[in-house]
Design a protein around this motif. Structure first.
Motif, PDB file in Angstrom:
ATOM      1  N   LEU A 168       0.855  -1.191   0.000  1.00  0.00           N
ATOM      2  CA  LEU A 168       0.000   0.000   0.000  1.00  0.00           C
ATOM      3  C   LEU A 168       0.888   1.238   0.000  1.00  0.00           C
ATOM      4  O   LEU A 168       1.371   1.671   1.050  1.00  0.00           O
ATOM      5  CB  LEU A 168      -0.916   0.012   1.230  1.00  0.00           C
ATOM      6  N   PRO A 169       1.140   1.841  -1.158  1.00  0.00           N
ATOM      7  CA  PRO A 169       2.003   3.030  -1.228  1.00  0.00           C
ATOM      8  C   PRO A 169       1.471   4.163  -0.353  1.00  0.00           C
ATOM      9  O   PRO A 169       0.264   4.423  -0.336  1.00  0.00           O
ATOM     10  CB  PRO A 169       1.962   3.407  -2.714  1.00  0.00           C
ATOM     11  N   ALA A 170       2.376   4.796   0.382  1.00  0.00           N
ATOM     12  CA  ALA A 170       1.983   5.891   1.283  1.00  0.00           C
ATOM     13  C   ALA A 170       1.968   7.198   0.501  1.00  0.00           C
ATOM     14  O   ALA A 170       2.904   8.000   0.568  1.00  0.00           O
ATOM     15  CB  ALA A 170       2.948   5.966   2.458  1.00  0.00           C
ATOM     16  N   THR A 171       0.900   7.405  -0.261  1.00  0.00           N
ATOM     17  CA  THR A 171       0.775   8.606  -1.078  1.00  0.00           C
ATOM     18  C   THR A 171      -0.198   9.588  -0.429  1.00  0.00           C
ATOM     19  O   THR A 171      -1.141   9.192   0.264  1.00  0.00           O
ATOM     20  CB  THR A 171       0.277   8.254  -2.490  1.00  0.00           C
ATOM     21  N   SER A 172       0.030  10.875  -0.668  1.00  0.00           N
ATOM     22  CA  SER A 172      -0.809  11.900  -0.053  1.00  0.00           C
ATOM     23  C   SER A 172      -2.246  11.794  -0.559  1.00  0.00           C
ATOM     24  O   SER A 172      -2.493  11.667  -1.762  1.00  0.00           O
ATOM     25  CB  SER A 172      -0.243  13.285  -0.366  1.00  0.00           C
ATOM     26  N   GLY A 173      -3.188  11.827   0.353  1.00  0.00           N
ATOM     27  CA  GLY A 173      -4.599  11.742   0.006  1.00  0.00           C
ATOM     28  C   GLY A 173      -5.156  10.337   0.047  1.00  0.00           C
ATOM     29  O   GLY A 173      -6.383  10.160  -0.029  1.00  0.00           O
ATOM     30  N   ALA A 174      -4.309   9.332   0.172  1.00  0.00           N
ATOM     31  CA  ALA A 174      -4.796   7.948   0.224  1.00  0.00           C
ATOM     32  C   ALA A 174      -5.641   7.739   1.480  1.00  0.00           C
ATOM     33  O   ALA A 174      -5.266   8.166   2.571  1.00  0.00           O
ATOM     34  CB  ALA A 174      -3.622   6.978   0.212  1.00  0.00           C
ATOM     35  N   ARG A 175      -6.785   7.072   1.318  1.00  0.00           N
ATOM     36  CA  ARG A 175      -7.664   6.754   2.438  1.00  0.00           C
ATOM     37  C   ARG A 175      -7.579   5.259   2.690  1.00  0.00           C
ATOM     38  O   ARG A 175      -7.865   4.452   1.806  1.00  0.00           O
ATOM     39  CB  ARG A 175      -9.103   7.189   2.162  1.00  0.00           C
ATOM     40  N   ILE A 176      -7.182   4.912   3.904  1.00  0.00           N
ATOM     41  CA  ILE A 176      -6.960   3.517   4.265  1.00  0.00           C
ATOM     42  C   ILE A 176      -7.934   3.129   5.375  1.00  0.00           C
ATOM     43  O   ILE A 176      -7.960   3.766   6.431  1.00  0.00           O
ATOM     44  CB  ILE A 176      -5.518   3.290   4.752  1.00  0.00           C
ATOM     45  N   THR A 177      -8.756   2.105   5.121  1.00  0.00           N
ATOM     46  CA  THR A 177      -9.660   1.621   6.162  1.00  0.00           C
ATOM     47  C   THR A 177      -8.966   0.516   6.958  1.00  0.00           C
ATOM     48  O   THR A 177      -8.188  -0.265   6.418  1.00  0.00           O
ATOM     49  CB  THR A 177     -10.971   1.095   5.568  1.00  0.00           C
ATOM     50  N   VAL A 178      -9.255   0.491   8.254  1.00  0.00           N
ATOM     51  CA  VAL A 178      -8.623  -0.449   9.177  1.00  0.00           C
ATOM     52  C   VAL A 178      -9.708  -1.321   9.794  1.00  0.00           C
ATOM     53  O   VAL A 178     -10.676  -0.822  10.362  1.00  0.00           O
ATOM     54  CB  VAL A 178      -7.873   0.291  10.300  1.00  0.00           C
ATOM     55  N   SER A 179      -9.550  -2.630   9.694  1.00  0.00           N
ATOM     56  CA  SER A 179     -10.488  -3.564  10.327  1.00  0.00           C
ATOM     57  C   SER A 179      -9.699  -4.658  11.027  1.00  0.00           C
ATOM     58  O   SER A 179      -8.547  -4.921  10.696  1.00  0.00           O
ATOM     59  CB  SER A 179     -11.440  -4.173   9.286  1.00  0.00           C
ATOM     60  N   GLY A 180     -10.330  -5.282  12.014  1.00  0.00           N
ATOM     61  CA  GLY A 180      -9.677  -6.359  12.749  1.00  0.00           C
ATOM     62  C   GLY A 180      -9.379  -6.017  14.191  1.00  0.00           C
ATOM     63  O   GLY A 180      -9.063  -6.888  14.997  1.00  0.00           O
ATOM     64  N   VAL A 191       1.222  13.539   3.059  1.00  0.00           N
ATOM     65  CA  VAL A 191       2.680  13.592   2.912  1.00  0.00           C
ATOM     66  C   VAL A 191       3.134  15.035   3.073  1.00  0.00           C
ATOM     67  O   VAL A 191       2.660  15.932   2.363  1.00  0.00           O
ATOM     68  CB  VAL A 191       3.119  13.035   1.550  1.00  0.00           C
ATOM     69  N   LEU A 192       4.045  15.277   4.007  1.00  0.00           N
ATOM     70  CA  LEU A 192       4.510  16.628   4.299  1.00  0.00           C
ATOM     71  C   LEU A 192       5.602  17.035   3.317  1.00  0.00           C
ATOM     72  O   LEU A 192       6.552  16.299   3.079  1.00  0.00           O
ATOM     73  CB  LEU A 192       5.053  16.700   5.727  1.00  0.00           C
ATOM     74  N   SER A 193       5.460  18.229   2.761  1.00  0.00           N
ATOM     75  CA  SER A 193       6.480  18.759   1.862  1.00  0.00           C
ATOM     76  C   SER A 193       6.501  20.284   1.990  1.00  0.00           C
ATOM     77  O   SER A 193       5.464  20.931   1.786  1.00  0.00           O
ATOM     78  CB  SER A 193       6.183  18.367   0.420  1.00  0.00           C
ATOM     79  N   PRO A 194       7.633  20.853   2.383  1.00  0.00           N
ATOM     80  CA  PRO A 194       8.893  20.179   2.695  1.00  0.00           C
ATOM     81  C   PRO A 194       8.821  19.476   4.055  1.00  0.00           C
ATOM     82  O   PRO A 194       7.925  19.748   4.851  1.00  0.00           O
ATOM     83  CB  PRO A 194       9.904  21.320   2.730  1.00  0.00           C
ATOM     84  N   VAL A 195       9.785  18.593   4.300  1.00  0.00           N
ATOM     85  CA  VAL A 195       9.841  17.912   5.588  1.00  0.00           C
ATOM     86  C   VAL A 195      10.157  18.934   6.665  1.00  0.00           C
ATOM     87  O   VAL A 195      11.082  19.732   6.510  1.00  0.00           O
ATOM     88  CB  VAL A 195      10.930  16.811   5.574  1.00  0.00           C
ATOM     89  N   PRO A 196       9.378  18.998   7.741  1.00  0.00           N
ATOM     90  CA  PRO A 196       9.608  20.015   8.781  1.00  0.00           C
ATOM     91  C   PRO A 196      10.942  19.814   9.486  1.00  0.00           C
ATOM     92  O   PRO A 196      11.418  18.694   9.638  1.00  0.00           O
ATOM     93  CB  PRO A 196       8.439  19.802   9.751  1.00  0.00           C
ATOM     94  N   SER A 197      11.543  20.926   9.913  1.00  0.00           N
ATOM     95  CA  SER A 197      12.802  20.860  10.647  1.00  0.00           C
ATOM     96  C   SER A 197      12.593  21.394  12.048  1.00  0.00           C
ATOM     97  O   SER A 197      11.849  22.356  12.256  1.00  0.00           O
ATOM     98  CB  SER A 197      13.891  21.670   9.933  1.00  0.00           C
ATOM     99  N   GLY A 198      13.221  20.765  13.014  1.00  0.00           N
ATOM    100  CA  GLY A 198      13.126  21.220  14.391  1.00  0.00           C
ATOM    101  C   GLY A 198      11.811  20.841  15.040  1.00  0.00           C
ATOM    102  O   GLY A 198      10.826  20.494  14.383  1.00  0.00           O
TER     103      GLY A 198
END
Length: 228
Positions: A168-180, A191-198
């Motif tokens: 399951l590629p971790a792409t921005s906007g992907a909706r993942i349902t969790v069961s179990g 997905v954060l862009s740019p990657v935060p610093s500090g």
């Protein structure tokens, strides 16, 4: 010459103002919450005048601390120092910030399978999974809502951490349902862009993207005793 002096004075004021706004509100509740919303930057010189039932959590480069009203509190009062480490090329204060593999140590960059909401991703390779109740084994199914792709995750008894499935590629906007687990959940990846610093940049990014579960981990990791 006068114009140069004016420009220099304006630049100095800008630098002074930027340096002063070094304290960030990361959590607030009570009568004064509207005046101190999460994400609000405060100058070091600011005095918070809190009412009864107010709780404000502040964060700066030294950590977080909780203020409870009523009373007056300085935004610059010291918080407990925290250690620094380097992860993904960025120097940050770390107690559970980087990727943690093969342990039950909680990380900010883990999707909480028990809580629906946004999940911020700094580096897809570092994204992990977390479940709060690890008392018994569990078989969790993650499903991409758009493509229908599924991935099965097995948690052994006592295991709370697992890697994000490569299927399951971790792409921005992907909706993942969790069961179990005890309660179904839906995760929306950001997905954060740019990657935060500090530490402050990380907190601000989590607030802007409404990644509340991860912000809670960040706050709890660096909580320090308040000082008035």
């Amino acid at each position: 010459m006068a114009r140069l002096a004016l420009v220099a004075a304006a630049a100095a004021l800008l630098v002074s103002t930027s340096a002063a706004a070094a304290v960030l509100v990361v959590r607030s509740s009570g009568p004064s919450a509207g005046a101190y919303p999460p994400g609000k930057a405060l100058p070091d010189t600011h005095m918070l005048k809190l009412k009864a039932n107010d709780t404000i959590v502040l964060l700066d480069s030294r950590g977080t601390r909780s203020l409870q009203g009523p009373g007056s509190f300085s935004a610059s009062a010291s918080a407990a120092p925290v250690k620094t480490a380097t992860t993904a090329g960025t120097s940050v204060r770390r107690v559970r910030l980087g990727a943690v593999r093969g342990t039950n140590t909680r990380s900010v960059w883990q999707a909480d399978l028990d809580r629906s909401g946004n999940v911020c991703v700094a580096n897809p390779a570092d994204l992990g999974l977390y479940r709060a109740n690890s008392g018994s084994e569990a078989h969790v199914t993650l499903t991409d809502a758009a493509s229908g792709a599924k991935s099965e995750i097995h948690f052994a008894a006592g295991q709370s951490i697992a890697a994000w499935p490569a299927a399951l590629p971790a792409t921005s906007g992907a909706r993942i349902t969790v069961s179990g687990l005890s309660t179904p959940a839906t995760l929306t990846l950001k997905v954060l862009s740019p990657v935060p610093s500090g530490l402050e940049g990380m907190a601000q990014s989590l607030i802007r993207a409404d990644c509340q579960a991860q912000l809670d981990v960040l706050i709890d990791t660096f909580s320090a005793r308040s000082e008035g």
